[in-house]
Scaffold this motif. Structure first.
Motif, mmCIF file in Angstrom:
data_model
loop_
_atom_site.group_PDB
_atom_site.id
_atom_site.type_symbol
_atom_site.label_atom_id
_atom_site.label_comp_id
_atom_site.label_asym_id
_atom_site.label_seq_id
_atom_site.Cartn_x
_atom_site.Cartn_y
_atom_site.Cartn_z
ATOM 1 N N LYS A 136 53.868 48.935 35.925
ATOM 2 C CA LYS A 136 54.116 49.409 34.559
ATOM 3 C C LYS A 136 55.598 49.704 34.345
ATOM 4 O O LYS A 136 56.344 49.946 35.300
ATOM 5 C CB LYS A 136 53.305 50.677 34.295
ATOM 6 C CG LYS A 136 51.815 50.563 34.600
ATOM 7 C CD LYS A 136 51.126 49.514 33.747
ATOM 8 C CE LYS A 136 49.634 49.455 34.035
ATOM 9 N NZ LYS A 136 48.960 48.356 33.295
ATOM 10 N N PRO A 137 56.046 49.719 33.078
ATOM 11 C CA PRO A 137 57.435 50.094 32.794
ATOM 12 C C PRO A 137 57.781 51.455 33.400
ATOM 13 O O PRO A 137 57.013 52.413 33.273
ATOM 14 C CB PRO A 137 57.481 50.131 31.264
ATOM 15 C CG PRO A 137 56.424 49.157 30.840
ATOM 16 C CD PRO A 137 55.329 49.315 31.852
ATOM 17 N N GLY A 138 58.907 51.534 34.064
ATOM 18 C CA GLY A 138 59.328 52.756 34.745
ATOM 19 C C GLY A 138 58.918 52.820 36.196
ATOM 20 O O GLY A 138 59.344 53.722 36.931
ATOM 21 N N PHE A 139 58.106 51.856 36.650
ATOM 22 C CA PHE A 139 57.623 51.876 38.035
ATOM 23 C C PHE A 139 58.761 51.520 38.990
ATOM 24 O O PHE A 139 59.589 50.661 38.721
ATOM 25 C CB PHE A 139 56.482 50.871 38.213
ATOM 26 C CG PHE A 139 55.890 50.880 39.607
ATOM 27 C CD1 PHE A 139 54.833 51.716 39.909
ATOM 28 C CD2 PHE A 139 56.401 50.055 40.600
ATOM 29 C CE1 PHE A 139 54.295 51.743 41.191
ATOM 30 C CE2 PHE A 139 55.870 50.071 41.871
ATOM 31 C CZ PHE A 139 54.815 50.913 42.169
ATOM 32 N N ARG A 140 58.750 52.187 40.162
ATOM 33 C CA ARG A 140 59.744 51.925 41.217
ATOM 34 C C ARG A 140 59.151 52.315 42.558
ATOM 35 O O ARG A 140 58.278 53.177 42.650
ATOM 36 C CB ARG A 140 61.043 52.691 40.926
ATOM 37 C CG ARG A 140 60.821 54.136 40.523
ATOM 38 C CD ARG A 140 62.080 54.778 39.922
ATOM 39 N NE ARG A 140 62.490 54.127 38.698
ATOM 40 C CZ ARG A 140 63.692 54.260 38.128
ATOM 41 N NH1 ARG A 140 64.602 55.048 38.670
ATOM 42 N NH2 ARG A 140 63.994 53.631 37.020
ATOM 43 N N MET A 141 59.628 51.680 43.614
ATOM 44 C CA MET A 141 59.137 52.007 44.952
ATOM 45 C C MET A 141 60.107 51.503 46.012
ATOM 46 O O MET A 141 60.957 50.640 45.752
ATOM 47 C CB MET A 141 57.744 51.414 45.200
ATOM 48 C CG MET A 141 57.663 49.909 45.179
ATOM 49 S SD MET A 141 55.959 49.324 45.537
ATOM 50 C CE MET A 141 56.106 47.591 45.073
ATOM 51 N N ILE A 142 59.930 52.079 47.213
ATOM 52 C CA ILE A 142 60.708 51.721 48.401
ATOM 53 C C ILE A 142 59.732 51.518 49.546
ATOM 54 O O ILE A 142 58.690 52.181 49.612
ATOM 55 C CB ILE A 142 61.720 52.834 48.745
ATOM 56 C CG1 ILE A 142 62.811 52.929 47.671
ATOM 57 C CG2 ILE A 142 62.350 52.608 50.121
ATOM 58 C CD1 ILE A 142 63.770 54.091 47.879
ATOM 59 N N ILE A 143 60.076 50.616 50.461
ATOM 60 C CA ILE A 143 59.335 50.515 51.723
ATOM 61 C C ILE A 143 60.350 50.446 52.869
ATOM 62 O O ILE A 143 61.412 49.835 52.728
ATOM 63 C CB ILE A 143 58.387 49.289 51.740
ATOM 64 C CG1 ILE A 143 57.442 49.357 52.924
ATOM 65 C CG2 ILE A 143 59.179 47.995 51.727
ATOM 66 C CD1 ILE A 143 56.460 50.490 52.872
ATOM 67 N N GLY A 144 60.028 51.106 53.978
ATOM 68 C CA GLY A 144 60.931 51.172 55.120
ATOM 69 C C GLY A 144 61.785 52.430 55.086
ATOM 70 O O GLY A 144 61.856 53.128 54.068
ATOM 71 N N ASP A 145 62.427 52.716 56.208
ATOM 72 C CA ASP A 145 63.206 53.945 56.341
ATOM 73 C C ASP A 145 64.443 53.667 57.187
ATOM 74 O O ASP A 145 64.332 53.359 58.372
ATOM 75 C CB ASP A 145 62.351 55.030 57.014
ATOM 76 C CG ASP A 145 63.069 56.356 57.174
ATOM 77 O OD1 ASP A 145 64.256 56.448 56.800
ATOM 78 O OD2 ASP A 145 62.456 57.304 57.700
#
Length: 339
Positions: A136-145
């Motif tokens: 959806k609009p505004g969605f964001r994510m990260i994977i890994g560290d």
């Protein structure tokens, strides 16, 4: 699996939505609007693709697709931004050289960047008949560290791997750490994101908690989503081909036999590899595509030429030398070289 073999399977079978497309380089810069919003320079260098509204803040309240006037991605409705760290070669004398990126099979002529996938089922499953909900609009994510420096830590992030390329069609085996031998056609860094969403939050404090892996099994085996994260979403995947072949001379590698590549945040093992995603598809273009029978390319989407996607560029915000032989990684003058 070799992409050429997978393509042959696709010709023989009907399919639902799996899209695979090229995104050229937008900019290489020390910005990270998810982890270090508003900070310029951020601690380490990133290679960034997608819409040209990318900046150091990326306010989620703003209409990001509406602000972009071009995209480096093949599908013009995709004004999202995708980024990873940058790979460097470390010479015996301790200096560093940025490793260039080469295009994937089928995208010859693209300037740097990555190959991006959105999948309903596993890559080798040409039926692609699962129902997924688009981001959806505004969605964001990260994977890994980037702080992960052990194999145990790396294993928390499923399907974040490397492939030592014998040629550009090589797809296996995959490893969790950098290849320990010279790779004839380079190193492919593979980033696959979790596929279960909590259905409520477009982001979370660590940019990961609103997402989950299946409760059992895997994405490829169509494992069910857990009750806490019940909404299946497309699997987002990046492939970046780093042209390490120009650094394959044995006399250039460390005398102790260790491998010479290092991420821009100082990781010499490869366990800390990570990817960032900021959704920016126009209107319902991604959901419409996921609901349409198509494979790799899709009639629901407008496609630009590679020459046109190469034209979409922005100037780096942080002005620094990233292309010479460097005595330290950009922003990492006090990095832990021994980790």
């Amino acid at each position: 699996m070799c992409w050429k073999y997978l393509a042959a399977l696709v010709i023989a079978a009907p399919a639902r939505a799996l899209i695979r497309f090229s995104c050229s380089q937008l900019v290489i810069d020390r910005l990270d609007p998810l982890v270090n919003p508003g900070v310029a320079p951020s601690p380490h260098l990133h290679q960034i693709i997608g819409g040209n509204s990318f900046n150091q803040t990326m306010d989620p309240a703003k209409d990001m697709p509406g602000e972009s006037t071009c995209t480096t991605c093949q599908f013009t409705e995709d004004l999202s931004n995708y980024w990873t760290a940058v790979l460097f070669f470390r010479a015996r004398n301790g200096t560093y050289k940025r490793v260039p990126i080469v295009p994937n099979i089928g995208f010859e002529g693209a300037e740097g960047g990555m190959t991006v996938y959105y999948m309903q089922n596993g890559l080798a499953d040409f039926q692609q008949d699962s129902k997924v909900t688009a981001f959806k609009p505004g969605f964001r994510m990260i994977i890994g560290d980037p702080l992960t420096d052990t194999i145990e830590g790396a294993r928390k992030f499923h399907q974040v791997t490397y492939t030592c390329l014998e040629d550009l069609g090589t797809r296996f085996p995959e490893t969790k750490d950098f290849p320990k031998k010279p790779c004839p056609a380079g190193i492919m860094a593979n980033i696959r994101f979790p596929t279960c969403w909590d259905g409520k939050n477009l982001d979370s404090a660590d940019h990961m908690a609103h997402m989950s892996y299946p409760a059992s099994g895997t994405f490829d085996s169509r494992g069910p989503c857990p009750g806490s994260h019940p909404v299946p979403v497309p699997q987002l995947m990046y492939e970046t081909i780093w042209d390490t072949s120009q650094f394959n001379e044995p006399e250039d590698w460390p005398e102790d036999g260790s491998q010479p590549f290092v991420w821009s945040f100082g990781d010499t093992k490869g366990y800390g590899t990570h990817g960032d995603y900021l959704f920016g598809w126009k209107d319902d273009a991604l959901q419409r595509t996921m609901d349409t029978p198509c494979y790799v390319n899709c009639p629901t989407l407008a496609t630009q030429t590679i020459a046109d996607q190469n034209k979409c560029k922005i100037e780096p915000t942080v002005k620094e030398d990233i292309d010479s032989w460097l005595t330290a990684l950009p922003g990492q003058e006090t990095m832990r070289l021994g980790r």
